[in-house]
Design an enzyme around this catalytic site. Structure first.
Site, PDB file in Angstrom:
ATOM      1  N   ALA A  67      -4.179   7.213  -4.420  1.00 38.07           N
ATOM      2  CA  ALA A  67      -2.796   7.444  -4.428  1.00 38.07           C
ATOM      3  C   ALA A  67      -2.869   5.692  -5.055  1.00 38.07           C
ATOM      4  O   ALA A  67      -3.371   4.760  -3.978  1.00 38.07           O
ATOM      5  CB  ALA A  67      -2.362   7.681  -3.818  1.00 38.07           C
ATOM      6  N   SER A 121       0.656  -1.204  -0.071  1.00 33.47           N
ATOM      7  CA  SER A 121      -0.098  -0.300   0.397  1.00 33.47           C
ATOM      8  C   SER A 121       1.088   1.415   0.149  1.00 33.47           C
ATOM      9  O   SER A 121       1.733   1.104  -0.519  1.00 33.47           O
ATOM     10  CB  SER A 121      -0.386   0.160   1.416  1.00 33.47           C
ATOM     11  OG  SER A 121      -1.429   0.908   1.093  1.00 33.47           O
ATOM     12  N   ASN A 122       0.254   2.662   0.630  1.00 28.66           N
ATOM     13  CA  ASN A 122       0.751   3.700   0.778  1.00 28.66           C
ATOM     14  C   ASN A 122       0.863   4.357   1.988  1.00 28.66           C
ATOM     15  O   ASN A 122      -0.283   4.238   2.064  1.00 28.66           O
ATOM     16  CB  ASN A 122       0.809   4.601  -1.166  1.00 28.66           C
ATOM     17  CG  ASN A 122      -0.518   4.582  -1.456  1.00 28.66           C
ATOM     18  OD1 ASN A 122      -1.228   5.073  -1.177  1.00 28.66           O
ATOM     19  ND2 ASN A 122      -0.977   4.070  -2.506  1.00 28.66           N
ATOM     20  N   ARG A 123       1.155   5.639   1.707  1.00 35.41           N
ATOM     21  CA  ARG A 123       0.713   6.886   2.622  1.00 35.41           C
ATOM     22  C   ARG A 123      -0.235   7.098   2.660  1.00 35.41           C
ATOM     23  O   ARG A 123      -0.402   8.312   3.335  1.00 35.41           O
ATOM     24  CB  ARG A 123       2.118   7.381   3.290  1.00 35.41           C
ATOM     25  CG  ARG A 123       3.756   6.238   3.358  1.00 35.41           C
ATOM     26  CD  ARG A 123       4.912   7.714   3.887  1.00 35.41           C
ATOM     27  NE  ARG A 123       5.747   6.572   3.428  1.00 35.41           N
ATOM     28  CZ  ARG A 123       5.822   6.477   4.819  1.00 35.41           C
ATOM     29  NH1 ARG A 123       5.396   6.636   5.415  1.00 35.41           N
ATOM     30  NH2 ARG A 123       7.586   6.047   4.161  1.00 35.41           N
TER      31      ARG A 123
END
Ligand code: CTP
Length: 414
Positions: free
Chosen positions: A281, A214-216
């Site tokens: 995102a 995943s991402n932030r």
């Protein structure tokens, strides 16, 4: 899915309801409930005299927020009421002769009058008092002063008053008050003719039943855009990756996990929208195979994960568009503008919102952000560091002005 479209401008609007010390203060209870029914977020401010007629607790329970009564009491509600952008409209009902005098003169000796001086939003007041007071030259003069300043003063109605008199002084009817507040908000409803599809948050690409890539992203920017568009009258569909945020009131929210699920939800709703704002995102790669069971270490010191690319949702939808306006985001860490420009062109967008996710005080997870908006027609608009909710409004204003042919000021109240 939740939320339904209302025809009024009140939905999602932040209303500060001022209650002053009139016998009609009890009517503000029903007014508060009606405002909430219309989808408004209501904060109540009471004068000390008003608390003699109705307890703050009643308003607290019904509004779900603390009631501001004391200028010297510090709490969150108090703080936000005195920040100009945090309130969309002030409604004072009932408004006493004493309040009208203080408001006209610009006195600021309690929360309500202090707030009036600090806000720049529309103000609607509904006076209630004895008939002799209403026609007293001093009150007439103060009402004229307030009207000249742009305050909407709703004339009280004729009828039996607390004193036994039958005269003009009764708080005007609830429907009339709601209509006046709605009308005062109409100028802020410039997106009422749009159906906005917004994506937000990260995606999670599963590796096995317990792990994912995943991402932030927190989703805050996309949620702020959804909330702002709804508050400006648009019908809004929010497709959200995993986020701890609650669905904004009045927004239809579809929750997804993976990039593929996000693509599917956006595709299904793209045809019906007029504007797509892609703030999510989205993962660019996902594990080629998702393991059925938890992958075991089994003494390994290295592990190679094979990835495959996901669909570029924005590029795909932009290529399929009929008349939709398509807005993308560019999350960059260097050469922000040139990378954003490349994406604007490559994905065939109308507008791109470029932001440096490494900047101090902004970026992923933060409540603030700064951005530069670039348009396909060469315009560039730099927006300094500000709360994401405000930035959301600036982005919507830019989309309206640069892509939708300027502001629309009237509001549909069918
Ligand atoms: N986007 C998308 N689908 C993807 C990847 C990105 O729709 N699979 C969208 C994002 O929502 C954003 C825009 O494309 O609006 C740009 O995303 P960004 O992550 O900044 O850039 P990428 O296109 O992924 O390129 P890179 O990772 O090389 O910067």
């Amino acid at each position: 899915m939740d939320g339904a479209r209302l025809s009024t401008c009140l939905w999602g609007k932040r209303v500060a309801l001022g209650v002053t010390g009139s016998i009609a203060a009890y009517k503000a209870i029903s007014l508060l409930r009606a405002l909430k029914r219309e989808g408004a977020v209501v904060s109540v401010v009471m004068t000390q005299a008003a608390t003699k007629f109705v307890t703050p607790l009643t308003f607290e329970v019904l509004s779900g927020t603390r009631v501001a009564t004391d200028l010297f009491e510090a709490h969150e509600e108090m703080a936000h009421l005195t920040i100009p952008e945090q309130v969309d409209v002030v409604l004072v009902a009932p408004a006493t002769a004493n309040f009208l005098a203080k408001a006209a003169l610009g006195l600021a000796d309690d929360v309500l009058t202090t707030m009036l001086l600090s806000t720049r939003c529309p103000v609607v007041v509904a006076p209630a008092m004895d008939g002799d007071m209403w026609i007293h030259p001093t009150v007439v003069h103060h009402v004229q002063t307030l009207k000249a300043r742009g305050v909407v003063v709703l004339e009280p109605e004729v009828g039996p008053l607390a004193s036994g008199q039958v005269a003009q002084g009764r708080l005007c009817g609830e429907a009339k008050i709601l209509a006046a507040v709605d009308a005062a908000l109409a100028a802020q409803c410039d997106w009422h003719d749009q159906v906005v599809l917004v994506s937000a948050g990260p995606t999670q690409e599963p590796i096995d039943p317990v792990r994912f890539l995943s991402n932030r992203s927190s989703g805050k920017m996309g949620y702020a855009i959804a909330e702002a568009a709804r508050a400006r009258g648009a019908e809004v569909i929010l497709v959200s990756g995993p986020s701890f945020l609650n669905s904004p009131p009045g927004v239809t929210t579809i929750r997804v996990n993976t990039a593929a699920e996000m693509a599917d939800a956006l595709c299904r709703n793209f045809r019906a929208c007029t504007v797509l704002i892609m703030a999510a995102a989205v993962a660019d790669f996902r594990p080629k195979d998702e393991a059925e069971h938890k992958i075991k270490k089994q003494g390994k010191v290295e592990m190679v994960l094979e990835l495959e690319s996901t669909t570029d949702i924005l590029a795909m939808l932009s290529a399929q568009r009929t008349s939709q306006i398509v807005v993308g985001f560019a999350a960059e860490t260097e050469q922000v503008l040139s990378h954003a420009q490349d994406k604007l062109r490559a994905k065939g967008l109308d507008l791109i919102v470029a932001n440096d996710v490494t900047q101090e005080g902004g970026g992923f997870g933060s409540d603030d952000n700064a951005a530069v908006i670039l348009s396909a027609t060469g315009e560039q608009r730099a927006l300094g560091l500000m709360p994401k909710r405000r930035l959301a409004d600036e982005i919507l204003t830019a989309v309206r002005e640069l892509c939708l042919g300027g502001p629309r000021r009237e509001c549909v109240t069918e």
